[in-house]
Motif scaffolding. Sequence first.
Motif, PDB file in Angstrom:
ATOM      1  N   UNK A  24      -7.083  19.935  -2.022  1.00 46.31           N
ATOM      2  CA  UNK A  24      -6.182  20.778  -2.826  1.00 46.31           C
ATOM      3  C   UNK A  24      -6.312  20.504  -4.322  1.00 46.31           C
TER       4      UNK A  24
ATOM      5  N   UNK B  37      -0.327   4.070  -2.936  1.00 44.67           N
ATOM      6  CA  UNK B  37      -0.451   5.500  -2.634  1.00 44.67           C
ATOM      7  C   UNK B  37       0.237   6.400  -3.671  1.00 44.67           C
TER       8      UNK B  37
ATOM      9  N   UNK C  14      -1.859   9.126  -6.089  1.00 38.39           N
ATOM     10  CA  UNK C  14      -1.520  10.549  -6.200  1.00 38.39           C
ATOM     11  C   UNK C  14      -1.259  10.939  -7.653  1.00 38.39           C
TER      12      UNK C  14
ATOM     13  N   UNK D 252       6.128  15.146   7.682  1.00 41.52           N
ATOM     14  CA  UNK D 252       5.093  15.318   6.655  1.00 41.52           C
ATOM     15  C   UNK D 252       4.917  16.787   6.288  1.00 41.52           C
TER      16      UNK D 252
ATOM     17  N   UNK E  53      -4.527  10.878  -9.764  1.00 36.34           N
ATOM     18  CA  UNK E  53      -5.342  12.058  -9.444  1.00 36.34           C
ATOM     19  C   UNK E  53      -4.756  13.304 -10.098  1.00 36.34           C
TER      20      UNK E  53
ATOM     21  N   UNK F 187      -6.145  18.238   7.354  1.00 33.20           N
ATOM     22  CA  UNK F 187      -4.946  17.429   7.610  1.00 33.20           C
ATOM     23  C   UNK F 187      -4.734  17.277   9.117  1.00 33.20           C
TER      24      UNK F 187
ATOM     25  N   UNK G  99      -3.165  11.730   4.885  1.00 33.56           N
ATOM     26  CA  UNK G  99      -2.535  12.924   4.320  1.00 33.56           C
ATOM     27  C   UNK G  99      -2.818  13.012   2.822  1.00 33.56           C
ATOM     28  N   UNK G 100      -2.642  11.892   2.123  1.00 34.31           N
ATOM     29  CA  UNK G 100      -2.834  11.913   0.669  1.00 34.31           C
ATOM     30  C   UNK G 100      -4.308  12.144   0.329  1.00 34.31           C
TER      31      UNK G 100
ATOM     32  N   UNK H 234       0.842  -1.203   0.000  1.00 28.26           N
ATOM     33  CA  UNK H 234       0.000   0.000   0.000  1.00 28.26           C
ATOM     34  C   UNK H 234       0.877   1.253   0.000  1.00 28.26           C
ATOM     35  N   UNK H 235       1.887   1.248   0.851  1.00 26.45           N
ATOM     36  CA  UNK H 235       2.742   2.436   0.977  1.00 26.45           C
ATOM     37  C   UNK H 235       3.589   2.657  -0.267  1.00 26.45           C
TER      38      UNK H 235
ATOM     39  N   UNK I  80       7.968   9.257   5.288  1.00 28.40           N
ATOM     40  CA  UNK I  80       7.143   8.559   6.283  1.00 28.40           C
ATOM     41  C   UNK I  80       7.662   7.149   6.549  1.00 28.40           C
TER      42      UNK I  80
ATOM     43  N   UNK J 268      -1.320   7.173   8.401  1.00 27.83           N
ATOM     44  CA  UNK J 268      -0.925   8.580   8.278  1.00 27.83           C
ATOM     45  C   UNK J 268      -0.831   8.973   6.811  1.00 27.83           C
ATOM     46  N   UNK J 269      -0.184   8.115   6.022  1.00 29.62           N
ATOM     47  CA  UNK J 269      -0.023   8.438   4.602  1.00 29.62           C
ATOM     48  C   UNK J 269      -1.369   8.497   3.889  1.00 29.62           C
ATOM     49  N   UNK J 270      -2.244   7.529   4.207  1.00 29.63           N
ATOM     50  CA  UNK J 270      -3.563   7.503   3.565  1.00 29.63           C
ATOM     51  C   UNK J 270      -4.296   8.808   3.850  1.00 29.63           C
TER      52      UNK J 270
ATOM     53  N   UNK K  58       0.965   3.582   7.325  1.00 24.35           N
ATOM     54  CA  UNK K  58      -0.021   3.520   6.250  1.00 24.35           C
ATOM     55  C   UNK K  58      -1.187   4.473   6.520  1.00 24.35           C
TER      56      UNK K  58
ATOM     57  N   UNK L 162      -5.128  15.806   1.004  1.00 27.42           N
ATOM     58  CA  UNK L 162      -4.455  16.634   0.002  1.00 27.42           C
ATOM     59  C   UNK L 162      -5.178  16.543  -1.346  1.00 27.42           C
ATOM     60  N   UNK L 163      -5.441  15.309  -1.782  1.00 29.77           N
ATOM     61  CA  UNK L 163      -6.098  15.115  -3.082  1.00 29.77           C
ATOM     62  C   UNK L 163      -7.497  15.732  -3.053  1.00 29.77           C
TER      63      UNK L 163
END
Lengths: 247, 256
Positions: B181, A28, A32, A171, A35, B75, B173-174, A23-24, A77, B169-171, B167, B177-178
């Motif tokens: 923004x 992800x 991004x 971050x 999108x 966020x 944040x992304x 996933x990471x 991260x 945190x990243x999910x 995972x 953001x998506x």
Amino acid sequence: MGKVSSLIRYLGTGFLRERSLVLTLVVLPILLLVTGRISAPADMVAFTMDSTLIISNSETMLLSLYALTAVVLVASVSSFSFSFNFKPVVPRLTLLGYQTVEISFAFLLLVGGINLFAVGVTWLYVTSVMDVQDPFGLFVGLVFASIIFSTIGLILSDLTTSKTLGLYLVLTLAMMDTAFIENPVFSRRYNDKWVDLMPSHHSLTIILRSVYETGTDWSSILPQVLLYELILVLFLILTRKFKATIL
Amino acid sequence: MRQVLFLTKIFLKNLFRQPSIVFSSIILPLVVLWSTWWVTADLPMTFELANAEQDVSSSMIDVHVVTGSLTAMAITAGLFGFIITNEYRKISDRLELVGYSPTTTGFAIFLSLFVTLSFSIVITVFLANFLAAPKDPLGLTLAIVLVSLIYVSLGNLVAIIIPKATEGTLILLIVAFIDLMVLTNPMGGGVYLESWTYYLPGFWPIQVALEASFLGNASVSTMVYPLIYFVLTVILILFVRNARARSTMSFLSGGN
């Protein structure tokens, strides 16, 4: 070197066992980038680089920036979390006779190597959907961005005692730098001198010189980016040495 | 209710003891918001709104500050909701074993999160109103509160489903953001106001903020959607918490 590789094997076994790495490292960044691609307006954008006026479609510029953002977010991260989780192991390894330099290199090589997956995935996606003048240059730019932010993640994990605080710091830095300050079209600070000190600036220069024809070879900025990384690595080793001395 | 308040008090005491809370809930949104204002180029832009007839012309800086205030809070609220819920995971499991219902612990965590976030909301509202000078400051404030509510509950939900810090945190944040923004933001361009983006968590709060800041009044119908979104997320959280508690109890009682 033998000690470093055995340490990498030991640390890596635990890290690679986590299925959520897919996933990471893959899902992800792709999310991004997709999108960024679908949301790109049909307009053209213009900006100056290396004294050359570049007129480009929004999609190419946005994808170049999003590629950098994706790689940097994943690198910072994952390296922070990895190093923070293995924090209790470091003093034990020092007591067992491992040098601080060896431990730091093992961490950096392992995290940098794993983050290369995200770089590879990002590079494959970007080169398959848009024209890039020099795909190798793009790859080099992404690799350096990933390594620099992996090192920053490792440094912050040493300096912070709270996981929440460290994650927020890393971050915020990654997002501010790549999504706000380094945007050559929307940022009014892009041409300021101090932006050269931002961690992703040199990598972005390599990326943009590889994507567009600016008349300057991307490799001319390699000494600066290598020096930047070297300073970060030295800082990482010194921080750890200092901590080991206290221990 | 007494149990919820009792647990909230304990959770809050524990939260305020952590120095990282100051950075997470106050400095982070301020840094994000201030830098959107400080960095954005002063270019003119025109955009449409979902519930208004007229087009709006404004400086990109103002649009970015208004949407940036929502992004900063989304966020902050999302990450904060995720990390704190994740940290309290074991505690709430133990509390449920000694007789507290998952609904009670869920509400207590949520309430303590919202009390802590109220500080960042106040500061973000103050800075956003100072930097963007919206026509209707109350409308912008409401939009910031709405997006905080939605994202703190999303952070809570993600923490229950994906307990891994990296995972999760990243999910969050992304996604934030998506969402704020890129897809629902007039600065994002390409897919702004496409019908499918109406279902994204940030779409209606952004519309409330833009209507309030540039037209002077946000319509009630625009405000109803984010509230519905929030209530549905809370119901989903309670459902998932209860399901998880039931499976834990069934595991402990030997699968009977």
